[in-house]
Structure formats: C-alpha cells, structure tokens
Enzyme design. Sequence first.
Site, mmCIF file in Angstrom:
data_model
loop_
_atom_site.group_PDB
_atom_site.id
_atom_site.type_symbol
_atom_site.label_atom_id
_atom_site.label_comp_id
_atom_site.label_asym_id
_atom_site.label_seq_id
_atom_site.Cartn_x
_atom_site.Cartn_y
_atom_site.Cartn_z
ATOM 1 N N ASP A 73 9.830 2.342 6.131
ATOM 2 C CA ASP A 73 10.565 2.538 4.900
ATOM 3 C C ASP A 73 9.559 2.522 3.742
ATOM 4 O OD1 ASP A 73 12.739 2.528 3.026
ATOM 5 O OD2 ASP A 73 12.495 0.357 2.850
ATOM 6 N N ASP A 93 10.568 1.981 -0.199
ATOM 7 C CA ASP A 93 10.901 1.021 -1.250
ATOM 8 C C ASP A 93 10.962 -0.398 -0.706
ATOM 9 O OD1 ASP A 93 11.173 3.384 -2.559
ATOM 10 O OD2 ASP A 93 13.193 3.013 -3.328
#
Length: 390
Positions: free
Chosen positions: A172, A174
């Site tokens: 991922d 963020d």
Amino acid sequence: MFGKDRPGITAGLFDTLAAYSVDVVDIEQVVSRGRLVLCALVTEPTVASQGELRATVHSWAESMKLQAEIISGTGDNRPRGEGRSHVTVLGHPLTAEQTAAIAASIAGTGGNIDRIFRLAKYPVTAVEFAVSGCETEPLRTALATEAHAVGVDVAVVSAGLHRRAQRLVVMDVDSTLIQDEVIELFAAHAGCEDKVAEVTAAAMRGELDFEQSLHARVELLAGLDASVVDKVRAEVRLTPGARTLIRTLKRLGYQVGVVSGGFTQVTDDLKEKLGLDFAQANTLEIVDGRLTGRVTGEIVDRAGKARLLRRFAEEAGVPLAQTVAIGDGANDLDMLNAAGLGVAFNAKPVVRRAADTAVNVPFLDTVLYLLGITREEVEAADGGAEDLLH
C-alpha cells in the site's frame, strides 16, 4: 569441542581424526560472542581403538586450550520433529521478559527450538527461532496472542525453499510506503483537510464503503488548479526505511510494486523515483487545468488491490503463494489475505488481527527481517553485491 574461537580449529580437529580413517556423518558449528561449539558425528575408527581416538582428541583439544566431550553411540542423530517453522521476533528493544514469553509459548504448542540467531541489532532487534515439532498455523495463532500480550512483533512462516522464493513484494502507499494520506495533502490546498481526514479515518477503520468515501472526498477537491499536483508530490514524505527496503529488494532480485486507493498523479512519480516495477492507483480527472472532483477509470478499492496483486504476480511470473503484501488499512485486507505472506504495518486493529503478521515499529525496512534477510545482507546489498540470495 568447546572454547574460544580462532582460525584453524575445524581443520585441526578433522586432521586429527583423519589418522583414524573415520567417515564424517554430520557436522554442526556455531560461534557466538567469540565462543565456539563444534559437533562432529563420525563412524567408529577402523585402524585403532576408540580409546586411542579419545586420548588423541583430548590431547589435541588440551593443546588448543579447548574442552572436548566424546560420546559413543549407534546410529544417526534423532530426527527433528515434523513441522518446521521460522519464528521472527522484532523488539524495540527486545526484553528478556518478552523472549521468555515467546519461548514458553513455543514450548506450549509442542514445538522445539532448534536454533536461534540474530538477524539485526538496529533499527530494531530482530532474532529468528528455527522451530520443529508443531505445525505452522497453530504455532502462529499461539504466538500472535502471546506477542500482543507482551508487546512484541512476531512473524511465523513455514520453513522450506519457498521462503527464499518470495520474489514479489506489493505494498500500500498511504501510511505504508509514505507517511501521509495523499488525499489529505490535496485537501489542505483546498481548505477542507479536516472534512477529508474524518472521512478517511472512518474508511480505514472499515466503517464506510471505500468507493463511496473516495467519491465524497474527491468531490471536495473540485476546482483546484492542476499545479497543485507538483506541490503535493513535493510534500510527500517516505516512511523511514522505505528506500532501504526497496533498494535492498531490487538488488536481491525481487520485483516490487504498489497499489493505492490514492492517485496515479503521485504513484507514477513514486514509481519513477524509486524504480518500482508496478504501480496502480485511482486517477484524478483534470479538465482545462483544474480538478473536476471526479476520478476516472477502474476504482482501486479493497477488492481491486487483491485483483492487482494477482495481476502483478502473473506478469512477474511469480506464484501467488510466493508473494508478500504490506498494508495498514481495512481496504488492504483482501490483498494481505491473498498474498503468501500478509504484513500489517502499523495497522488498524482490525487489520492486525487478520494479517499473517504485524509490524508495529516505524521502520519499513524491518519487513526484510521477516523474509529472513539479515542486516549484514542489507548492508552488503547497499555496497553493491548482486543477487545475494542466489
């Protein structure tokens, strides 16, 4: 043989044994803090008595200021128990109390600790236990509970060649690869940061449908000048250890990708700067030099991240069981569960409970230790060594 380590001991022992025409069945040697333990299993001497061999070896050991213990027996070593696992423990610091609790929990599942060695002493203390005698899944369940209770991070993976064959890492973006939530950086320029942050937090906790929350947040950005993209790119802060993680993986022959519920306007830039192999995210629509408040194309949501992991694995020619996924939010759960190893990185409680393992220290490169890569290998890779894992 026991004693202070120095060059030539192993050669000297076997040179001594060679005079008795023995065959070497097994050897194990460990050096810890300058102290040597060297064990050799050899056949019965054919040119002299066992007594003569014993006397000669003891005499040689005394001359080397070593202790010798010689035991007679029949057959090979007792085989290790069925079920082999690697247990990696991360502490910041790692205390004696935590270590005792993990060791006791391993014993409580019927496991035997065959070997312990240190993977790293910074930025965290990382040690690995080689465990036999119990299956990986019940061991993982028991240790996850104990790790949470004593405040330490523990990863449990099956032993075998597949561990070093994990050749694709997908993460991922963020709050994982970077410290920020990209949409909040955009929102700061639009003057609606608080509203966006509130919706983001609820989505990451799994309280809101991701796609609905994405559209609601992006609508608040309508009218922003497209020049804000460059400003946001400049504001992005990588997570400590992110460059080391990616650089080391790449130099060791891994492929690395990112999937994000954020925006290609940022992930494409990260892909170029960090040398990533794959990157996919949502795309902010820009018309006449301004953000429209809409996204275009296929939405990258919880299911989309898992779908992209599978796509990246297929393109990389890597079986899904040999992939690693890293994330922190509820929308990462499908991806973490689909990967061979799912790592919750400083994650929300719902994610920590569901992932294979959790890392709760702020250094992304600690994930390397979960793959069995030592700090020395990291530093060697930084020095330009190629394909260490081969």
